[in-house]
Write a protein that holds these residues in place. Structure first.
Motif, PDB file in Angstrom:
ATOM      1  N   TYR A 231      36.459  33.681  36.369  1.00 30.45           N
ATOM      2  CA  TYR A 231      35.564  33.895  37.499  1.00 30.45           C
ATOM      3  C   TYR A 231      35.841  32.929  38.642  1.00 30.45           C
TER       4      TYR A 231
ATOM      5  N   HIS B 292      27.988  33.750  35.288  1.00 34.46           N
ATOM      6  CA  HIS B 292      28.345  34.906  36.104  1.00 34.46           C
ATOM      7  C   HIS B 292      28.203  34.550  37.577  1.00 34.46           C
ATOM      8  N   GLN B 293      29.114  35.081  38.387  1.00 34.23           N
ATOM      9  CA  GLN B 293      29.172  34.664  39.784  1.00 34.23           C
ATOM     10  C   GLN B 293      29.190  35.864  40.736  1.00 34.23           C
TER      11      GLN B 293
ATOM     12  N   ASN C 241      30.086  42.126  40.721  1.00 31.67           N
ATOM     13  CA  ASN C 241      28.838  41.523  41.176  1.00 31.67           C
ATOM     14  C   ASN C 241      28.826  41.462  42.713  1.00 31.67           C
TER      15      ASN C 241
ATOM     16  N   PRO D 179      24.188  37.271  40.814  1.00 30.88           N
ATOM     17  CA  PRO D 179      23.665  37.978  39.637  1.00 30.88           C
ATOM     18  C   PRO D 179      22.170  37.757  39.435  1.00 30.88           C
TER      19      PRO D 179
ATOM     20  N   LEU E 261      24.398  39.033  30.173  1.00 33.02           N
ATOM     21  CA  LEU E 261      24.855  39.880  31.276  1.00 33.02           C
ATOM     22  C   LEU E 261      23.752  40.096  32.305  1.00 33.02           C
TER      23      LEU E 261
ATOM     24  N   ASN F 168      26.178  37.780  25.816  1.00 26.92           N
ATOM     25  CA  ASN F 168      26.951  37.338  26.978  1.00 26.92           C
ATOM     26  C   ASN F 168      26.095  37.110  28.215  1.00 26.92           C
TER      27      ASN F 168
ATOM     28  N   TRP G  28      28.920  45.901  29.464  1.00 28.47           N
ATOM     29  CA  TRP G  28      30.348  45.772  29.157  1.00 28.47           C
ATOM     30  C   TRP G  28      30.815  46.810  28.148  1.00 28.47           C
TER      31      TRP G  28
ATOM     32  N   GLU H 161      33.796  41.427  36.264  1.00 33.16           N
ATOM     33  CA  GLU H 161      33.613  40.997  34.883  1.00 33.16           C
ATOM     34  C   GLU H 161      33.726  42.184  33.937  1.00 33.16           C
TER      35      GLU H 161
END
Length: 207
Positions: free
Chosen positions: A95, A137-138, A117, A121, A29, A27, A35, A143
């Protein structure tokens, strides 16, 4: 309609965190974000046995989003960024809609299964890892585990199952009585996390 769920065999889990690593890579991350993680029944520190020496026992519980049938997080999200997928029952995060209010984090009874986050990120390596179609990812978004929606929507299994050396994880449709997860739940003793909260988790821990 499908109701995806998972069983985790606590007799097979050795707490190696291979599932944690597989999830992080698949993912993509950000740094310091997990996660799923392996906890022990005996305390807050990793690999803490339960009991008093010499009568001790070690039981690992790998914890991530429980993808509840009655998710508390969905009820409190003011913008619909946290939602339950009508086709699969998976609790997902959008997101682009998330406004960073973290109401979902407050409402969720399962401490630590969501991350926020605070900044843009950052990553441990300078190129993207894992699945190509993972959402970006933001900053200022929540998340969590998605049951690897990018995989399961294509008929594949979540990444956390791929590396498990003890084959402790099983995945499938809880509404299908012939599925492996349904058969395991029907024939084995199990527990769920915080059933008294009424969230009806879709993760079952075989004991």
């Amino acid at each position: 309609m499908t109701h995806f769920g998972m069983t985790i065999d606590t007799k097979r889990c050795v707490g190696c965190n291979a599932c944690t690593v597989a999830c992080k890579i698949a993912n993509n991350l950000p740094a310091n974000i997990l996660w799923t993680r392996a906890l022990t029944d005996g305390g807050d520190v990793a690999d803490t046995p339960k009991g008093t020496f010499p009568h001790v026992a070690m039981t690992y519980v790998t914890v991530g989003c429980q993808h509840c049938e009655n998710p508390a997080c969905v009820k409190v999200c003011p913008v619909g960024a946290t939602y339950k997928d009508p086709e699969t029952g998976v609790v997902r995060q959008d997101y682009d809609k998330c406004i960073g209010c973290r109401m979902c984090m407050s409402a969720c009874p399962y401490t630590g299964v969501r991350s926020f986050n605070w900044e843009e990120p950052a990553y441990d390596v300078d190129y993207a890892l894992g699945d190509a179609d993972v959402p970006t990812h933001q900053k200022h978004t929540v998340e969590k585990c998605t049951f690897c929606y990018q995989r399961t929507s294509q008929g594949e299994t979540p990444a956390c199952m791929d590396l498990c050396p003890g084959r402790a994880r099983h995945w499938g449709d809880l509404d299908d009585p012939t599925s492996e997860v349904s058969q395991l739940i029907a024939t084995r003793q199990y527990k769920q996390l915080l059933p008294e909260k009424g969230t009806k988790p879709s993760v079952y821990y075989l004991v």
